[in-house]
Write a protein that holds these residues in place. Structure first.
Motif, PDB file in Angstrom:
ATOM      1  N   SER A 112      11.812   7.254  11.782  1.00 59.56           N
ATOM      2  CA  SER A 112      11.595   5.842  11.446  1.00 59.56           C
ATOM      3  C   SER A 112      11.656   5.615   9.938  1.00 59.56           C
ATOM      4  N   LEU A 113      11.694   4.346   9.578  1.00 63.68           N
ATOM      5  CA  LEU A 113      11.723   3.959   8.157  1.00 63.68           C
ATOM      6  C   LEU A 113      10.499   4.458   7.400  1.00 63.68           C
ATOM      7  N   ALA A 114       9.399   4.635   8.116  1.00 55.82           N
ATOM      8  CA  ALA A 114       8.134   4.996   7.460  1.00 55.82           C
ATOM      9  C   ALA A 114       7.803   6.479   7.619  1.00 55.82           C
ATOM     10  N   GLN A 118       1.155   7.217   7.603  1.00 48.00           N
ATOM     11  CA  GLN A 118       0.192   6.769   8.608  1.00 48.00           C
ATOM     12  C   GLN A 118      -0.442   5.499   8.061  1.00 48.00           C
ATOM     13  N   LEU A 119      -0.541   4.507   8.895  1.00 46.81           N
ATOM     14  CA  LEU A 119      -1.090   3.221   8.456  1.00 46.81           C
ATOM     15  C   LEU A 119      -2.132   2.742   9.462  1.00 46.81           C
ATOM     16  N   TYR A 120      -3.205   2.163   8.952  1.00 47.82           N
ATOM     17  CA  TYR A 120      -4.153   1.464   9.823  1.00 47.82           C
ATOM     18  C   TYR A 120      -4.200   0.020   9.364  1.00 47.82           C
ATOM     19  N   VAL A 121      -4.016  -0.890  10.299  1.00 46.28           N
ATOM     20  CA  VAL A 121      -4.254  -2.292   9.982  1.00 46.28           C
ATOM     21  C   VAL A 121      -5.554  -2.713  10.666  1.00 46.28           C
ATOM     22  N   VAL A 122      -6.461  -3.240   9.853  1.00 49.54           N
ATOM     23  CA  VAL A 122      -7.715  -3.792  10.374  1.00 49.54           C
ATOM     24  C   VAL A 122      -7.544  -5.303  10.365  1.00 49.54           C
ATOM     25  N   ASP A 223       8.668   0.369   1.014  1.00 50.64           N
ATOM     26  CA  ASP A 223       7.771   1.339   0.388  1.00 50.64           C
ATOM     27  C   ASP A 223       6.506   1.509   1.233  1.00 50.64           C
ATOM     28  N   PRO A 224       6.680   1.907   2.516  1.00 48.42           N
ATOM     29  CA  PRO A 224       5.520   1.903   3.421  1.00 48.42           C
ATOM     30  C   PRO A 224       4.382   2.795   2.955  1.00 48.42           C
ATOM     31  N   GLY A 225       4.696   3.843   2.157  1.00 43.96           N
ATOM     32  CA  GLY A 225       3.657   4.752   1.678  1.00 43.96           C
ATOM     33  C   GLY A 225       2.638   4.083   0.772  1.00 43.96           C
ATOM     34  N   ARG A 226       2.938   2.888   0.320  1.00 44.42           N
ATOM     35  CA  ARG A 226       2.021   2.144  -0.541  1.00 44.42           C
ATOM     36  C   ARG A 226       0.720   1.785   0.187  1.00 44.42           C
ATOM     37  N   PHE A 227       0.812   1.633   1.522  1.00 50.31           N
ATOM     38  CA  PHE A 227      -0.369   1.199   2.284  1.00 50.31           C
ATOM     39  C   PHE A 227      -0.949   2.346   3.113  1.00 50.31           C
ATOM     40  N   ASP A 228      -2.257   2.488   3.086  1.00 46.68           N
ATOM     41  CA  ASP A 228      -2.951   3.440   3.973  1.00 46.68           C
ATOM     42  C   ASP A 228      -3.776   2.671   4.993  1.00 46.68           C
ATOM     43  N   VAL A 229      -4.737   1.905   4.480  1.00 46.30           N
ATOM     44  CA  VAL A 229      -5.518   1.015   5.334  1.00 46.30           C
ATOM     45  C   VAL A 229      -5.338  -0.388   4.764  1.00 46.30           C
ATOM     46  N   VAL A 230      -5.014  -1.315   5.643  1.00 47.50           N
ATOM     47  CA  VAL A 230      -4.846  -2.719   5.248  1.00 47.50           C
ATOM     48  C   VAL A 230      -5.892  -3.531   5.992  1.00 47.50           C
ATOM     49  N   TYR A 248       7.503   1.590  11.936  1.00 46.73           N
ATOM     50  CA  TYR A 248       6.916   2.907  12.209  1.00 46.73           C
ATOM     51  C   TYR A 248       7.476   3.555  13.476  1.00 46.73           C
ATOM     52  N   GLY A 249       8.509   2.997  14.061  1.00 47.58           N
ATOM     53  CA  GLY A 249       9.135   3.692  15.197  1.00 47.58           C
ATOM     54  C   GLY A 249       9.389   2.838  16.417  1.00 47.58           C
ATOM     55  N   GLY A 250       8.931   1.594  16.402  1.00 48.79           N
ATOM     56  CA  GLY A 250       9.211   0.708  17.534  1.00 48.79           C
ATOM     57  C   GLY A 250       7.930   0.114  18.088  1.00 48.79           C
ATOM     58  N   ILE A 251       7.999  -1.150  18.461  1.00 44.93           N
ATOM     59  CA  ILE A 251       6.801  -1.859  18.933  1.00 44.93           C
ATOM     60  C   ILE A 251       6.263  -1.234  20.223  1.00 44.93           C
TER      61      ILE A 251
END
Ligand code: IPM
Ligand code: MN
Length: 341
Positions: A112-114, A118-122, A223-230, A248-251
């Motif tokens: 994937s592009l990312a 690893q990302l967490y969205v709160v 630049d997905p690496g910019r975010f860890d937890v949002v 991150y790989g598909g919905i």
């Protein structure tokens, strides 16, 4: 061994199919569930005129968790106008059960592009434009007025931001970004910003950042690496998690936990994707988002080891079979995860 009482709402479209795979994997992981199926959603509404009866809602309160597939009518459905099920069922559950956090983790597949991130969205889950504030006047005339406000309470913003700081504090980089639109939504934005800054002082180890939501969509892609937890409000969170899913790989892989962190009632676990009526019944839906959501449910129930095994198996399948997941059937993907536990 503990048998957890789980309410299962397969829902509409591909919902029941992906939920079945999630339950198959939980069983294969050695966790016994005492499930009760609730037939809620478009079909139930068309047949009975009911969206969510109060007695059904009350009985859901008695469960340890709720596992949900997807809710929503087919696009353009005349029998179920937009909003009836979304507001009357899904949002009613989120509000009534005080599921104030919508936690959406994204583990990037290798292709994937990312990749590597690893990302967490709160996502705040009970307020914002979802609260339903507003109304219409003179509807259907050229003098129609429609307003739709965003509700942001200090209490709601603070408990969401605090949850995000606690989560960020547990991640390796301890980095938390507030995503909002403070340059335009100045009242809500100011509240979010002030609470964010005040809470930051309680978490000295967590590094903080801020991004406007429009810019965040560029960064998520470039630049997905910019975010860890949002951490973000309800509507921004809805939008950026669909984008993150794609990046991150598909919905089809994206999981979510609608949490009542105080555990005063059950939390609800569901994939991020919708009912996808166009592919329902074809055994082609990707069940990995639903399976990951079940892993989040296991973690919330305290079954950490089983949750970890399921999540690892999902990642291995999604990494190795990323091309194949487009060819493999729903049931074959579920089997592949179960075999790798
Ligand atoms: C989601 C969905 C829901 C939302 C809809 C179905 C009400 O898109 O869970 O992201 O907007 O929250
Ligand atoms: Mn959404």
């Amino acid at each position: 061994m503990t048998k957890y009482k789980v309410a299962v709402i397969g829902g509409d479209g591909i919902g029941p199919e992906v939920t079945e795979e999630a339950l198959k994997v939980v069983k294969a992981a050695g966790i016994e569930l005492d499930t009760s199926s609730f037939s809620l959603g478009a079909k139930h509404y068309v047949e009975t005129g009911e969206v969510l009866e109060t007695k059904t809602l009350e009985s859901l309160r008695g469960f340890d968790a709720i596992l949900l597939g997807a809710i929503g009518p087919a696009i353009g459905s005349k029998e179920v106008p937009p909003g009836i099920l979304e507001r009357g069922l899904l949002l009613r559950l989120r509000f009534a059960l005080d599921l104030y956090i919508n936690l959406r983790p994204f583990s990037a597949t290798k292709s994937s592009l990312a990749a590597g991130h690893q990302l967490y969205v709160v996502r705040e889950n009970t307020e914002g434009p979802y609260a339903g504030e507003g109304g219409q006047l003179r509807a259907g005339t050229n003098f129609e007025v429609a307003t739709q406000g965003s509700v942001n309470t200090y209490h709601g913003v603070q408990r969401c931001i605090r949850f995000a700081f606690e989560l960020a504090n547990e991640t390796p980089r301890k980095h938390l970004t507030l995503v909002h639109k403070t340059n335009v939504l100045v009242y809500a934005g100011s509240l979010w910003q002030r609470v964010f800054e005040a809470t930051a002082s309680e978490f000295p180890d967590v590094e903080t950042a801020y991004s406007h939501v429009d810019a965040a969509t560029i960064y998520l892609v470039n630049d997905p690496g910019r975010f860890d937890v949002v951490v973000t409000d309800n509507l921004f969170g809805d939008i950026i998690t669909d984008l993150a899913g794609a990046v991150y790989g598909g919905i089809g892989l994206a999981a979510s936990a609608n949490l009542n962190p105080a555990k005063t009632g059950p939390s609800l676990f569901e994939p991020v994707h919708g009912a996808a009526h166009d592919i329902a019944g074809t055994n082609t839906a990707n069940p990995l988002g639903a399976i990951s959501s079940a892993a989040m449910m296991l973690r919330h129930l305290g079954e950490l080891e089983a949750a970890e095994r399921v999540q690892k198996a999902v990642l291995s399948v999604s990494d190795e079979l990323v091309e194949l997941t487009k060819q493999l059937s729903t049931t074959a993907i579920g089997d592949a995860v179960a075999e790798r536990l």
